[in-house]
Motif scaffolding. Structure first.
Motif, mmCIF file in Angstrom:
data_model
loop_
_atom_site.group_PDB
_atom_site.id
_atom_site.type_symbol
_atom_site.label_atom_id
_atom_site.label_comp_id
_atom_site.label_asym_id
_atom_site.label_seq_id
_atom_site.Cartn_x
_atom_site.Cartn_y
_atom_site.Cartn_z
ATOM 1 N N ARG A 176 -41.165 11.745 5.279
ATOM 2 C CA ARG A 176 -39.870 11.778 4.594
ATOM 3 C C ARG A 176 -39.978 11.169 3.195
ATOM 4 O O ARG A 176 -39.441 11.731 2.228
ATOM 5 N N ALA A 177 -40.673 10.041 3.085
ATOM 6 C CA ALA A 177 -40.822 9.392 1.782
ATOM 7 C C ALA A 177 -41.567 10.289 0.801
ATOM 8 O O ALA A 177 -41.209 10.382 -0.379
ATOM 9 N N ILE A 178 -42.605 10.952 1.279
ATOM 10 C CA ILE A 178 -43.358 11.877 0.414
ATOM 11 C C ILE A 178 -42.461 13.041 -0.001
ATOM 12 O O ILE A 178 -42.426 13.430 -1.168
ATOM 13 N N GLY A 179 -41.736 13.592 0.952
ATOM 14 C CA GLY A 179 -40.864 14.715 0.651
ATOM 15 C C GLY A 179 -39.774 14.356 -0.341
ATOM 16 O O GLY A 179 -39.359 15.194 -1.156
ATOM 17 N N GLU A 180 -39.299 13.110 -0.308
ATOM 18 C CA GLU A 180 -38.237 12.662 -1.210
ATOM 19 C C GLU A 180 -38.781 12.131 -2.534
ATOM 20 O O GLU A 180 -37.999 11.715 -3.392
ATOM 21 N N GLY A 181 -40.122 12.131 -2.668
ATOM 22 C CA GLY A 181 -40.718 11.664 -3.909
ATOM 23 C C GLY A 181 -40.686 10.155 -4.088
ATOM 24 O O GLY A 181 -40.781 9.663 -5.215
ATOM 25 N N ARG A 182 -40.604 9.422 -2.999
ATOM 26 C CA ARG A 182 -40.531 7.947 -3.055
ATOM 27 C C ARG A 182 -41.936 7.373 -2.869
ATOM 28 O O ARG A 182 -42.320 6.940 -1.792
ATOM 29 N N GLY A 183 -42.689 7.365 -3.939
ATOM 30 C CA GLY A 183 -44.096 7.024 -3.880
ATOM 31 C C GLY A 183 -44.385 5.604 -3.436
ATOM 32 O O GLY A 183 -45.279 5.366 -2.615
ATOM 33 N N GLU A 184 -43.663 4.644 -3.976
ATOM 34 C CA GLU A 184 -43.926 3.245 -3.622
ATOM 35 C C GLU A 184 -43.695 3.014 -2.134
ATOM 36 O O GLU A 184 -44.495 2.354 -1.459
ATOM 37 N N LEU A 185 -42.599 3.570 -1.620
ATOM 38 C CA LEU A 185 -42.306 3.432 -0.195
ATOM 39 C C LEU A 185 -43.373 4.120 0.648
ATOM 40 O O LEU A 185 -43.834 3.564 1.658
ATOM 41 N N ALA A 186 -43.784 5.323 0.265
ATOM 42 C CA ALA A 186 -44.814 6.052 1.015
ATOM 43 C C ALA A 186 -46.105 5.241 1.078
ATOM 44 O O ALA A 186 -46.753 5.156 2.130
ATOM 45 N N GLY A 187 -46.487 4.633 -0.047
ATOM 46 C CA GLY A 187 -47.703 3.823 -0.073
ATOM 47 C C GLY A 187 -47.606 2.604 0.812
ATOM 48 O O GLY A 187 -48.556 2.252 1.528
ATOM 49 N N GLU A 188 -46.457 1.948 0.793
ATOM 50 C CA GLU A 188 -46.266 0.752 1.628
ATOM 51 C C GLU A 188 -46.282 1.107 3.110
ATOM 52 O O GLU A 188 -46.856 0.376 3.926
ATOM 53 N N LEU A 189 -45.659 2.220 3.454
ATOM 54 C CA LEU A 189 -45.642 2.650 4.851
ATOM 55 C C LEU A 189 -47.044 2.998 5.338
ATOM 56 O O LEU A 189 -47.430 2.648 6.463
ATOM 57 N N MET A 190 -47.817 3.682 4.494
ATOM 58 C CA MET A 190 -49.174 4.039 4.886
ATOM 59 C C MET A 190 -50.039 2.789 5.048
ATOM 60 O O MET A 190 -50.828 2.694 5.999
ATOM 61 N N ALA A 191 -49.884 1.829 4.154
ATOM 62 C CA ALA A 191 -50.656 0.590 4.259
ATOM 63 C C ALA A 191 -50.335 -0.130 5.571
ATOM 64 O O ALA A 191 -51.240 -0.626 6.270
ATOM 65 N N ALA A 192 -49.055 -0.185 5.927
ATOM 66 C CA ALA A 192 -48.655 -0.834 7.170
ATOM 67 C C ALA A 192 -49.178 -0.069 8.377
ATOM 68 O O ALA A 192 -49.593 -0.670 9.381
ATOM 69 N N HIS A 193 -49.187 1.242 8.284
ATOM 70 C CA HIS A 193 -49.678 2.105 9.363
ATOM 71 C C HIS A 193 -51.171 1.872 9.611
ATOM 72 O O HIS A 193 -51.599 1.713 10.762
ATOM 73 N N ILE A 194 -51.961 1.834 8.559
ATOM 74 C CA ILE A 194 -53.400 1.583 8.698
ATOM 75 C C ILE A 194 -53.647 0.174 9.227
ATOM 76 O O ILE A 194 -54.545 -0.050 10.052
ATOM 77 N N ARG A 195 -52.853 -0.776 8.777
ATOM 78 C CA ARG A 195 -53.005 -2.159 9.258
ATOM 79 C C ARG A 195 -52.735 -2.247 10.755
ATOM 80 O O ARG A 195 -53.449 -2.937 11.495
ATOM 81 N N MET A 196 -51.718 -1.543 11.233
ATOM 82 C CA MET A 196 -51.412 -1.531 12.658
ATOM 83 C C MET A 196 -52.562 -0.917 13.453
ATOM 84 O O MET A 196 -52.953 -1.424 14.510
ATOM 85 N N ALA A 197 -53.117 0.186 12.938
ATOM 86 C CA ALA A 197 -54.247 0.837 13.608
ATOM 87 C C ALA A 197 -55.449 -0.105 13.673
ATOM 88 O O ALA A 197 -56.148 -0.169 14.687
ATOM 89 N N HIS A 198 -55.681 -0.819 12.587
ATOM 90 C CA HIS A 198 -56.782 -1.780 12.518
ATOM 91 C C HIS A 198 -56.622 -2.853 13.595
ATOM 92 O O HIS A 198 -57.547 -3.148 14.361
ATOM 93 N N GLU A 199 -55.441 -3.433 13.667
ATOM 94 C CA GLU A 199 -55.201 -4.509 14.631
ATOM 95 C C GLU A 199 -55.353 -4.007 16.064
ATOM 96 O O GLU A 199 -55.939 -4.697 16.909
ATOM 97 N N SER A 200 -54.852 -2.813 16.335
ATOM 98 C CA SER A 200 -54.955 -2.261 17.683
ATOM 99 C C SER A 200 -56.403 -1.975 18.054
ATOM 100 O O SER A 200 -56.852 -2.291 19.166
ATOM 101 N N PHE A 201 -57.146 -1.387 17.109
ATOM 102 C CA PHE A 201 -58.554 -1.049 17.367
ATOM 103 C C PHE A 201 -59.361 -2.312 17.663
ATOM 104 O O PHE A 201 -60.125 -2.371 18.635
#
Length: 212
Positions: A178-203
């Motif tokens: 949704r953030a990418i589709g709406e052109g909200r770059g800063e939010l998209a980047g923050e969400l992706m960073a949090a997503h990768i961090r969650m994957a890291h912790e789980s792994f």
């Protein structure tokens, strides 16, 4: 799909899921018997996995699953977090309507997949991240991240997720799309960073539990 591709996909899934443990032997003879193929496709598949860094072929000893340390895994996730968050931010500025629609379809597909089908969830997750990279319109970055992810077991996080983790990942994918589709770059980047961090912790929590 060619037989060597089938063998490759089977072995790769087993390595990413942890079914074949780090350092374990991958014997050609038993693979030909269990998979019902000749040695030629097995050897071709093992060579592809060796090229990706997921197995190590040793002279006169055969192929072994690559042994990734905690430090290796931490480094790969850190690099992925930095690069993929940048990709998501760029994607919000450079995406096409077709790519936005593609991200939405992948989110809907993930929502419809049963949580026990980890192979399908893994493929869907991989396709989502690779489409974000494509939408970023940075071919060099796309090659680097794709190579980095595919040459380590860190792309197999969905094999370690419980149902709650899967639901959370789906929610974040939806928000990123949704953030990418709406052109909200800063939010998209923050969400992706949090997503990768969650994957890291789980792994790390599941694969390195014995190390504390």
């Amino acid at each position: 799909m060619a037989r060597s591709d089938e063998v490759y996909e089977t072995l790769r899934a087993q390595i990413l899921s942890g079914e074949r443990a780090a350092g374990s032997h991958v014997p050609e003879e038993s693979l030909t018997e269990t998979l019902g193929v000749s040695r030629t496709p097995v050897r071709a598949a093992l060579q592809r996995l060796a090229d990706e860094g997921l197995v190590v072929v040793r002279a006169r000893r055969g192929a072994f699953v690559a042994d990734f340390t905690r430090a290796d895994v931490d480094e790969v996730f850190e690099l992925r977090r930095l690069l993929e968050s940048r990709a998501a931010q760029r994607a919000a500025a450079h995406r096409t309507d077709e790519q936005v629609a593609g991200l939405g379809r992948l989110v809907d597909e993930m929502a419809a997949l049963p949580t026990h089908d980890r192979d399908a969830l893994h493929r869907n997750n991989r396709d989502f991240h690779e489409l974000v990279l494509e939408a970023a319109a940075s071919p060099r970055q796309q090659r680097i991240v794709t190579s980095l992810a595919r040459s380590s077991p860190t792309q197999g996080t969905f094999f370690d997720y419980d149902d709650e983790d899967i639901a959370r990942s789906l929610d974040v994918h939806r928000l990123i799309a949704r953030a990418i589709g709406e052109g909200r770059g800063e939010l998209a980047g923050e969400l992706m960073a949090a997503h990768i961090r969650m994957a890291h912790e789980s792994f790390v929590r599941r694969r390195f539990a014995e190390q504390g």
